[in-house]
Motif scaffolding. Structure first.
Motif, PDB file in Angstrom:
ATOM      1  N   THR A 156       0.890  -1.295   0.115  1.00 24.11           N
ATOM      2  CA  THR A 156      -0.212   0.056  -0.001  1.00 24.11           C
ATOM      3  C   THR A 156       1.250   0.873  -0.039  1.00 24.11           C
ATOM      4  O   THR A 156       2.183   1.083   0.515  1.00 24.11           O
ATOM      5  CB  THR A 156      -1.066  -0.167   1.652  1.00 24.11           C
ATOM      6  OG1 THR A 156      -1.979  -1.395   1.354  1.00 24.11           O
ATOM      7  CG2 THR A 156      -1.252   1.184   1.300  1.00 24.11           C
ATOM      8  N   GLU A 315      -9.511   0.404   1.379  1.00 28.71           N
ATOM      9  CA  GLU A 315     -10.602   0.544   0.322  1.00 28.71           C
ATOM     10  C   GLU A 315      -9.171   0.384  -0.864  1.00 28.71           C
ATOM     11  O   GLU A 315     -10.330   0.359  -2.050  1.00 28.71           O
ATOM     12  CB  GLU A 315     -10.773   1.628   0.416  1.00 28.71           C
ATOM     13  CG  GLU A 315     -12.390   1.768   1.788  1.00 28.71           C
ATOM     14  CD  GLU A 315     -11.469   1.464   3.393  1.00 28.71           C
ATOM     15  OE1 GLU A 315     -10.868   2.371   3.135  1.00 28.71           O
ATOM     16  OE2 GLU A 315     -12.554   1.088   4.034  1.00 28.71           O
ATOM     17  N   SER A 316      -8.420   1.245  -0.199  1.00 29.65           N
ATOM     18  CA  SER A 316      -7.733   0.841  -1.670  1.00 29.65           C
ATOM     19  C   SER A 316      -6.055   0.804  -1.747  1.00 29.65           C
ATOM     20  O   SER A 316      -5.303   1.209  -0.534  1.00 29.65           O
ATOM     21  CB  SER A 316      -7.925   2.770  -2.497  1.00 29.65           C
ATOM     22  OG  SER A 316      -6.808   2.863  -3.642  1.00 29.65           O
ATOM     23  N   ARG A 317      -5.110   0.417  -2.815  1.00 32.75           N
ATOM     24  CA  ARG A 317      -3.880   0.352  -2.621  1.00 32.75           C
ATOM     25  C   ARG A 317      -3.150   1.460  -2.639  1.00 32.75           C
ATOM     26  O   ARG A 317      -1.513   1.287  -1.986  1.00 32.75           O
ATOM     27  CB  ARG A 317      -3.156  -1.184  -3.990  1.00 32.75           C
ATOM     28  CG  ARG A 317      -2.028  -1.368  -2.949  1.00 32.75           C
ATOM     29  CD  ARG A 317      -1.917  -3.127  -3.603  1.00 32.75           C
ATOM     30  NE  ARG A 317      -1.687  -2.705  -5.483  1.00 32.75           N
ATOM     31  CZ  ARG A 317      -0.811  -2.300  -5.883  1.00 32.75           C
ATOM     32  NH1 ARG A 317       0.115  -1.338  -5.534  1.00 32.75           N
ATOM     33  NH2 ARG A 317      -1.333  -2.087  -7.590  1.00 32.75           N
TER      34      ARG A 317
END
Length: 334
Positions: A156, A315-317
Motif C-alpha cells: 500500500t 479500501e485502496s492500495r
C-alpha cells in the motif's frame, strides 16, 4: 552432577561475534539497522550459545518508520505526522535512517516479525523491490509514503494529487497574466514528477497557451538540481516570465540563479514551487507553492499500517491526499 556452565549473556554473544552488546540487542529486537552479514553471524551465535533472553513485554503493536537518505524539511514533516499518529494510538514508532542499500532478505524480515514489529512504513525515493518482497513473504504489512513510482502489489502507498497540483500551480500563473510559463520538473522517470508536468501541460493547453521550445526541463527534487537546470532554463530565449518548479528546493535554487543574473523575483520572474515545507516561508520572498499534505501523509500511513496489522482490508492500495495552492510573494501579476 550439576553443570557449572554459566547462563550465556548478551555480552558473551557480543564478544563471540566481535560486535557491541547494543548490536546484539538490535538483532534480538528485529531492528533493521544492522548489516545483513552481521545479523546472520549474531543470529547463528545466539543459537550456538543457547541464549534465551528475558520474556519480552511488548506493546500490542510496534511500527518502524524507515527513512532513506538524508533528513530534510520534507521528510521531517512526514516523520512528525507519523509520530503524532503513533502517540495518539499509543503505538511505539521506531525511526531508522538508512543510508545506502536498505536491508533485505528473508532472515532480516522474519527477524522483524520475531522481534515484535507489526508493520513497516518506508519513506524512500524508490522502494527497494527486494526489501518489499522479503517483507511480503514474512507477512509484515508495508506502507510506502509518497514513492517516486508506485510499488508492486500488495504493498500500500500514500501519495498526493500531483496532476491536480500541477494544474493549480499553472492556472495561478495564467490568472496573473503570464503566458511565457516554463516548467522545471523533477526526475524524468519519476511518476510523481511526470504527473506534475502533465498537469502543467494540461493547464497550458486548456488556456490555449503554447509551451515554447525549451520551456520544460527535467531536473531532480534537490537544490543542486535546481541550480544546474534552472540556469539552463533561464538561458532560453525568449526568457520565461514565470516558472512552475516541481519542488520547493528547486524553486529556491531557481530564485538564487535568477538573482545571480540580476533578475528580481517576482518583478522579473514569478516562481511557484511544490511541497510547502518550512523552507517555503523562510526564503525571501516567501514562496508561492502547492501544499502537499506531508504531515497528514505520515498520519494516514501510520493509521493504515495499523489497520493492515489488525488484518483489516483497506479500501485502496494507493491513497491520494489533496493538494492546494498557498499564495505568497514569489508570484506577481504582469
Amino acid at each position: 552432577m550439576q553443570s557449572s556452565r554459566r547462563r550465556p549473556t548478551l555480552a558473551t554473544v557480543a564478544a563471540s561475534a566481535g560486535v557491541s552488546v547494543a548490536t546484539v540487542s538490535k538483532v534480538l529486537n528485529g531492528r533493521s539497522d544492522v548489516a545483513p552479514d552481521t545479523r546472520r553471524r549474531v543470529q547463528s551465535l545466539l543459537v550456538e550459545h543457547g541464549y534465551a533472553g528475558r520474556p519480552a513485554h511488548r506493546s500490542p503493536a510496534m511500527v518502524e518508520l524507515q527513512v532513506s537518505g538524508d533528513l530534510c524539511a520534507y521528510s521531517t514533516e512526514i516523520i512528525k505526522g507519523t509520530l503524532e499518529a503513533g502517540a495518539e494510538a499509543g503505538v511505539p514508532v521506531v525511526i531508522t535512517n538508512v543510508k545506502g542499500e536498505p536491508p533485505s532478505g528473508d532472515a532480516w524480515a522474519h527477524g522483524l516479525t520475531a522481534g515484535g514489529w507489526q508493520a513497516m512504513i518506508l519513506l524512500t525515493d524508490e522502494a527497494n523491490r527486494r526489501q518489499l518482497a522479503s517483507l511480503t513473504r514474512a507477512g509484515l504489512p508495508v506502507v510506502v509514503v509518497n514513492p517516486i513510482n508506485p510499488p508492486p502489489a500488495p504493498v500500500t502507498s500514500i501519495g498526493a494529487t500531483n496532476f491536480a497540483g500541477g494544474i493549480t500551480a499553472t492556472d495561478h500563473l495564467l490568472a496573473l497574466g503570464h503566458r511565457r510559463i516554463a516548467c522545471l520538473g523533477g526526475p524524468a522517470d519519476a511518476a510523481s514528477s511526470q504527473a506534475r508536468v502533465h498537469g502543467y501541460r494540461a493547464a497550458m493547453e486548456n488556456a490555449g497557451v503554447p509551451v515554447l521550445p525549451g520551456y520544460v526541463r527535467s531536473a531532480g527534487f534537490c537544490y543542486p538540481d535546481g541550480l544546474r537546470e534552472g540556469a539552463r532554463l533561464l538561458d532560453v530565449e525568449p526568457r520565461p516570465t514565470a516558472v512552475f518548479a516541481a519542488s520547493d528546493e528547486i524553486a529556491l535554487a531557481l530564485i538564487q540563479v535568477a538573482r545571480e543574473r540580476g533578475l528580481r523575483v517576482p518583478d522579473d520572474l514569478s516562481v511557484v514551487g511544490f511541497d510547502d515545507t518550512e523552507i517555503a516561508t523562510m526564503t525571501s520572498p516567501p514562496l508561492t507553492t502547492v501544499r502537499q499534505p506531508l504531515r497528514e501523509m505520515g498520519i494516514v500511513a501510520l493509521r493504515t499500517a495499523l489497520r493492515l496489522a489488525a488484518g483489516e482490508t483497506v479500501e485502496s492500495r494507493h491513497i491520494e491526499l489533496a493538494t492546494e495552492l498557498v499564495v505568497r510573494s514569489s508570484s506577481l501579476a504582469v
